[in-house]
Design a protein around this motif. Structure first.
Motif, short mmCIF file in Angstrom:
data_model
loop_
_atom_site.label_atom_id
_atom_site.label_comp_id
_atom_site.label_asym_id
_atom_site.label_seq_id
_atom_site.Cartn_x
_atom_site.Cartn_y
_atom_site.Cartn_z
N ILE A 99 0.74 39.41 29.09
CA ILE A 99 1.31 40.05 30.28
C ILE A 99 1.46 39.06 31.43
CG2 ILE A 99 0.70 41.69 32.13
CD1 ILE A 99 1.96 42.98 29.66
N LEU A 100 0.52 38.13 31.55
CA LEU A 100 0.54 37.19 32.68
C LEU A 100 1.48 36.02 32.44
CD1 LEU A 100 -3.27 37.17 33.55
CD2 LEU A 100 -1.42 38.32 34.79
N GLN A 101 1.89 35.81 31.20
CA GLN A 101 2.81 34.71 30.89
C GLN A 101 4.02 35.26 30.13
OE1 GLN A 101 0.12 30.86 30.29
NE2 GLN A 101 -0.36 32.41 28.74
N PRO A 102 4.81 36.12 30.80
CA PRO A 102 5.91 36.80 30.11
C PRO A 102 6.98 35.87 29.56
CG PRO A 102 6.07 37.10 32.48
CD PRO A 102 4.74 36.48 32.22
N LYS A 103 7.17 34.72 30.20
CA LYS A 103 8.21 33.79 29.72
C LYS A 103 7.83 33.17 28.38
CE LYS A 103 9.96 32.60 34.30
NZ LYS A 103 10.17 31.51 35.29
N LYS A 104 6.51 33.07 28.14
CA LYS A 104 6.04 32.50 26.87
C LYS A 104 5.89 33.56 25.79
CE LYS A 104 3.46 28.65 28.95
NZ LYS A 104 2.14 28.00 29.06
N SER A 105 5.52 34.77 26.20
CA SER A 105 5.16 35.80 25.22
C SER A 105 6.21 36.87 25.02
CB SER A 105 3.86 36.48 25.66
OG SER A 105 4.10 37.20 26.87
N ASN A 106 7.14 37.00 25.98
CA ASN A 106 8.14 38.08 25.97
C ASN A 106 7.52 39.47 26.12
OD1 ASN A 106 10.38 36.32 25.61
ND2 ASN A 106 9.93 36.19 23.42
N TRP A 107 6.25 39.51 26.59
CA TRP A 107 5.62 40.81 26.84
C TRP A 107 6.19 41.39 28.14
CZ3 TRP A 107 0.11 42.25 25.24
CH2 TRP A 107 -0.18 41.74 23.98
N ILE A 108 6.33 42.70 28.19
CA ILE A 108 6.80 43.39 29.39
C ILE A 108 5.69 44.29 29.90
CG2 ILE A 108 8.49 45.00 30.32
CD1 ILE A 108 10.43 44.07 28.12
N ALA A 109 5.32 44.09 31.15
CA ALA A 109 4.25 44.91 31.74
C ALA A 109 4.79 46.29 32.09
CB ALA A 109 3.71 44.22 32.99
N LYS A 110 4.20 47.31 31.47
CA LYS A 110 4.59 48.69 31.75
C LYS A 110 3.48 49.45 32.47
CE LYS A 110 7.67 48.95 27.75
NZ LYS A 110 8.00 49.62 26.47
N THR A 111 2.26 48.94 32.36
CA THR A 111 1.13 49.55 33.04
C THR A 111 0.37 48.46 33.80
OG1 THR A 111 -0.29 49.24 31.11
CG2 THR A 111 0.87 51.34 31.28
N ASN A 112 -0.57 48.89 34.63
CA ASN A 112 -1.41 47.96 35.40
C ASN A 112 -0.61 47.03 36.30
OD1 ASN A 112 -3.74 48.97 34.04
ND2 ASN A 112 -3.30 47.59 32.32
N LEU A 113 0.57 47.48 36.73
CA LEU A 113 1.43 46.62 37.55
C LEU A 113 0.77 46.24 38.87
CD1 LEU A 113 4.90 48.34 36.97
CD2 LEU A 113 3.96 46.31 35.86
N ASP A 114 -0.09 47.13 39.39
CA ASP A 114 -0.78 46.83 40.64
C ASP A 114 -1.77 45.67 40.48
OD1 ASP A 114 -2.15 48.60 38.94
OD2 ASP A 114 -3.44 49.29 40.55
N PHE A 115 -2.18 45.39 39.25
CA PHE A 115 -3.04 44.24 38.97
C PHE A 115 -2.21 43.03 38.56
CE2 PHE A 115 -7.64 45.61 38.06
CZ PHE A 115 -7.59 46.62 39.01
N VAL A 116 -1.20 43.28 37.74
CA VAL A 116 -0.46 42.18 37.12
C VAL A 116 0.31 41.35 38.13
CG1 VAL A 116 1.42 41.63 35.52
CG2 VAL A 116 -0.31 43.33 34.88
N GLU A 117 1.06 41.98 39.00
CA GLU A 117 1.92 41.23 39.93
C GLU A 117 1.12 40.32 40.88
OE1 GLU A 117 5.02 40.85 39.58
OE2 GLU A 117 5.23 42.34 38.01
N PRO A 118 0.07 40.83 41.54
CA PRO A 118 -0.72 39.93 42.40
C PRO A 118 -1.37 38.80 41.62
CG PRO A 118 -1.22 42.22 42.91
CD PRO A 118 -0.41 42.22 41.64
#
Length: 199
Positions: A99-118
């Motif tokens: 989730i924290l390295q989307p360019k490497k993993s292609n994961w898309i954050a759908k939950t915990n956005l309030d934690f992930v973005e900061p």
């Protein structure tokens, strides 16, 4: 000519986070879910280990604790004012790393956005950072001692939950050198058993 970041020793960090359901007669359902996070940081000044107790809220989940643990590791690095040094961080959470390295993993954050973005913003403030997956609970699988760094942070996070408090352990270079990370007997002395009170 190599830059300062290239020539300096990297800061090595292992992190872990988790939750536990405990009895609490003050609430109607009789139990609550609490969390613990921990990080151990190997740096030029020695070794710093920190853990925090996270009291019950609706936000206490295993995924969030793993994210918070990575944030704790980055925070320790930043507070040491060693931003000219590369940060090499290990976590057992494939979810958090992806989730924290989307360019490497292609994961898309759908939950915990309030934690992930900061947290993404905090990570991007480090000039040279590598986050790598480490297999959890490898001690039994590979015959490693309890003091393997990732096993240590796992136990330290559990200790924060048990004692419901934050813990800080600082070992100076008079006791620990950077070579200790390759030693199976590390952490020795006060750090050998994270369930014991430091010093």
């Amino acid at each position: 000519m190599p830059s300062n970041a290239d020539s300096a020793n990297p800061v090595i960090v292992f992190v872990d986070g988790g939750t536990k359901t405990i009895k609490d007669n003050s609430v109607k359902r009789g139990k609550v879910v609490v969390g613990g996070i921990a990080a151990i940081c190997f740096h030029d000044l020695g070794v710093t280990a920190v853990s925090h107790f996270v009291p019950e809220t609706k936000q206490v989940t295993n995924q969030r604790m793993e994210l918070l643990a990575i944030g704790l590791g980055v925070t320790i690095h930043n507070q040491l004012k060693q931003n000219n040094q590369a940060l090499k961080l290990w976590s057992d959470s494939a979810y958090a790393i992806g989730i924290l390295q989307p360019k490497k993993s292609n994961w898309i954050a759908k939950t915990n956005l309030d934690f992930v973005e900061p947290l993404r913003d905090k990570i991007s403030s480090v000039k040279n950072i590598t986050i790598t997956h480490v297999r959890s609970h490898v001690r039994d699988k590979f015959g490693l001692p309890d003091v393997f760094p990732h096993e240590f942070v796992d136990k330290l996070a559990a200790r924060s939950i048990k004692e419901k408090q934050s813990i800080v352990i600082q070992i100076g270079t008079t006791k620990v050198t950077r070579d200790c990370i390759g030693c199976q007997r590390f952490p020795c002395r006060e750090l050998t058993d994270p369930y014991k009170k430091p010093f």
